[in-house]
Design a protein around this motif. Structure first.
Motif, PDB file in Angstrom:
ATOM      1  N   GLU A  88      -8.191 -15.310 -10.487  1.00  0.00           N
ATOM      2  CA  GLU A  88      -6.913 -15.257  -9.792  1.00  0.00           C
ATOM      3  C   GLU A  88      -7.030 -13.896  -8.377  1.00  0.00           C
ATOM      4  O   GLU A  88      -7.434 -12.820  -9.309  1.00  0.00           O
ATOM      5  CB  GLU A  88      -6.106 -15.214 -10.820  1.00  0.00           C
ATOM      6  CG  GLU A  88      -4.356 -15.160 -11.055  1.00  0.00           C
ATOM      7  CD  GLU A  88      -4.007 -16.074 -12.080  1.00  0.00           C
ATOM      8  OE1 GLU A  88      -4.342 -15.847 -13.203  1.00  0.00           O
ATOM      9  OE2 GLU A  88      -2.482 -16.048 -12.029  1.00  0.00           O
ATOM     10  N   PHE A  90      -4.651 -10.599  -7.667  1.00  0.00           N
ATOM     11  CA  PHE A  90      -3.122 -10.546  -7.669  1.00  0.00           C
ATOM     12  C   PHE A  90      -2.470  -9.315  -6.648  1.00  0.00           C
ATOM     13  O   PHE A  90      -3.885  -8.554  -6.332  1.00  0.00           O
ATOM     14  CB  PHE A  90      -2.772  -9.350  -8.514  1.00  0.00           C
ATOM     15  CG  PHE A  90      -2.852 -10.518 -10.298  1.00  0.00           C
ATOM     16  CD1 PHE A  90      -4.247 -10.833 -10.527  1.00  0.00           C
ATOM     17  CD2 PHE A  90      -2.082 -11.528 -10.716  1.00  0.00           C
ATOM     18  CE1 PHE A  90      -3.760 -11.354 -11.747  1.00  0.00           C
ATOM     19  CE2 PHE A  90      -1.476 -12.040 -11.622  1.00  0.00           C
ATOM     20  CZ  PHE A  90      -3.537 -12.734 -12.051  1.00  0.00           C
ATOM     21  N   PHE A 105       3.396  -6.113  -9.387  1.00  0.00           N
ATOM     22  CA  PHE A 105       2.768  -7.007  -9.137  1.00  0.00           C
ATOM     23  C   PHE A 105       3.119  -9.062  -8.479  1.00  0.00           C
ATOM     24  O   PHE A 105       4.637  -8.365  -9.007  1.00  0.00           O
ATOM     25  CB  PHE A 105       1.845  -7.424  -9.915  1.00  0.00           C
ATOM     26  CG  PHE A 105       0.479  -6.595 -10.646  1.00  0.00           C
ATOM     27  CD1 PHE A 105       0.527  -4.926 -11.211  1.00  0.00           C
ATOM     28  CD2 PHE A 105      -0.613  -6.826 -10.198  1.00  0.00           C
ATOM     29  CE1 PHE A 105      -0.257  -4.948 -11.808  1.00  0.00           C
ATOM     30  CE2 PHE A 105      -2.105  -6.087 -10.421  1.00  0.00           C
ATOM     31  CZ  PHE A 105      -1.517  -4.734 -10.913  1.00  0.00           C
ATOM     32  N   GLY A 106       2.866  -9.015  -8.388  1.00  0.00           N
ATOM     33  CA  GLY A 106       3.089 -10.648  -7.406  1.00  0.00           C
ATOM     34  C   GLY A 106       2.386 -11.340  -8.602  1.00  0.00           C
ATOM     35  O   GLY A 106       1.965 -10.764  -9.629  1.00  0.00           O
ATOM     36  N   ALA A 107       3.216 -12.592  -8.738  1.00  0.00           N
ATOM     37  CA  ALA A 107       2.363 -13.236 -10.293  1.00  0.00           C
ATOM     38  C   ALA A 107       1.228 -14.267  -9.831  1.00  0.00           C
ATOM     39  O   ALA A 107       0.977 -15.165 -11.385  1.00  0.00           O
ATOM     40  CB  ALA A 107       3.744 -14.408  -9.997  1.00  0.00           C
ATOM     41  N   GLY A 108       0.588 -13.849  -9.485  1.00  0.00           N
ATOM     42  CA  GLY A 108      -1.126 -13.992  -8.764  1.00  0.00           C
ATOM     43  C   GLY A 108      -0.621 -15.512  -8.108  1.00  0.00           C
ATOM     44  O   GLY A 108       0.194 -16.150  -9.097  1.00  0.00           O
TER      45      GLY A 108
END
Lengths: 115, 119
Positions: A88, A90, A105-108
Motif C-alpha cells: 500500500e 501513501f 496523508f492521502g487515503a492510500g
C-alpha cells in the motif's frame, strides 16, 4: 488547510508492466511532498520525498515521482513492476518552516502486482 | 539500530474499557508522533512530542485520549473509556532533529502499528 487526494484506492497490474499511482494535493502555501510504502505486516517506510530543486525525484528501487506545481500533483511511477512491489502506497505532505512537520496523508493506494 | 517498536501489535477490548498503547522511538530521536488510521481512510495525525513536551496535539479527537512521554523516551497513548469509533491502527513515528529547526525535511520513521478493535 492542506489535503491530499489519492485518486485510486486499488491498482491491479501485471508483473513487468508500468504503473502510475496518482496523488494530488491542496495547499495555500508551499509544502514538502512524500511517498511512503507499507508492505504487509510492516510499518510505513519512506520511498521518496520532494523538498525543493529538481522536480523529479527517484527512489533506490526504481520508483520516481514528479512534482507538478501547476497541477498540484506528485504522481508516483515505475516503468516495470515486480511482485515484491505489492504493497500500500501513501502520498503525504508536510509544511516547511516555521511549522512543525506533521504529515498529512492521502487515503492510500493498494498496488497488487500479478504474475 | 533498532527501529520504532510498538506494543501490543493487536488489542481487542470492549466498549468502556481502558487501553494503553506504547511506543518506543529510535534511540536519540527527539521527535515522536502518533497517527491513527481508521479502516479504509487516511492516516491522521494525533499529536507530536519534542522530547517530553507536547508540541502539537491538534489532532487528538477528544479528552478520552491521553498521551505521555516519560523523560523524553518512550510514549504511551491511553484511551479511557474506549468507544467503538476508536477502532483502527495506531502508528507511532520518530524523527531525529527538532522540527522547529528543520521543518518538514526530517524523515519520520514509523513503527508497525497497533491494531485496536473496540467491540
Amino acid at each position: 488547510a492542506q489535503s491530499v487526494t489519492q485518486l485510486d484506492s486499488q491498482v491491479p497490474v501485471f508483473e513487468e508492466a508500468p504503473v502510475e499511482l496518482r496523488c494530488n494535493y491542496s495547499s495555500s502555501v508551499s509544502v514538502y511532498l512524500f511517498w511512503y510504502v507499507q508492505y504487509p505486516n510492516q510499518g510505513l517506510q519512506l520511498l521518496l520525498k520532494y523538498l525543493s530543486g529538481s522536480t523529479l525525484v527517484e527512489s533506490i528501487n526504481g520508483f520516481e515521482a514528479e512534482f507538478n506545481k501547476s497541477q498540484t500533483s506528485f504522481h508516483l511511477r515505475k516503468p516495470s513492476v515486480h511482485i515484491s512491489d505489492t504493497a500500500e502506497y501513501f502520498c503525504a505532505v508536510s509544511l516547511p518552516l516555521p511549522w512543525y512537520n506533521k504529515l498529512i496523508f492521502g487515503a492510500g493506494t493498494r498496488l497488487a502486482v500479478h504474475p | 539500530e533498532a527501529g520504532v517498536t510498538q506494543f501490543p501489535s493487536h488489542s481487542v477490548i470492549e466498549k468502556g474499557q481502558t487501553v494503553t498503547l506504547r511506543c518506543d522511538p529510535i534511540s536519540g530521536h527527539d521527535n515522536l508522533y502518533w497517527y491513527r488510521r481508521v479502516m479504509g481512510k487516511e492516516i491522521k495525525f494525533l499529536l507530536h512530542f519534542v522530547k517530553e513536551s507536547k508540541q502539537d496535539e491538534s489532532g487528538m479527537p477528544n479528552n478520552r485520549f491521553l498521551a505521555e512521554r516519560t523523560g523524553g523516551t518512550y510514549s504511551t497513548l491511553k484511551v479511557q473509556p474506549a468507544e467503538l469509533e476508536d477502532s483502527g491502527v495506531y502508528f507511532c513515528a520518530s524523527s531525529q532533529e527538532s522540527g522547529g529547526r528543520l521543518g518538514g525535511t526530517d524523515t519520520q520513521y514509523f513503527g508497525p502499528g497497533t491494531r485496536l478493535t473496540v467491540l
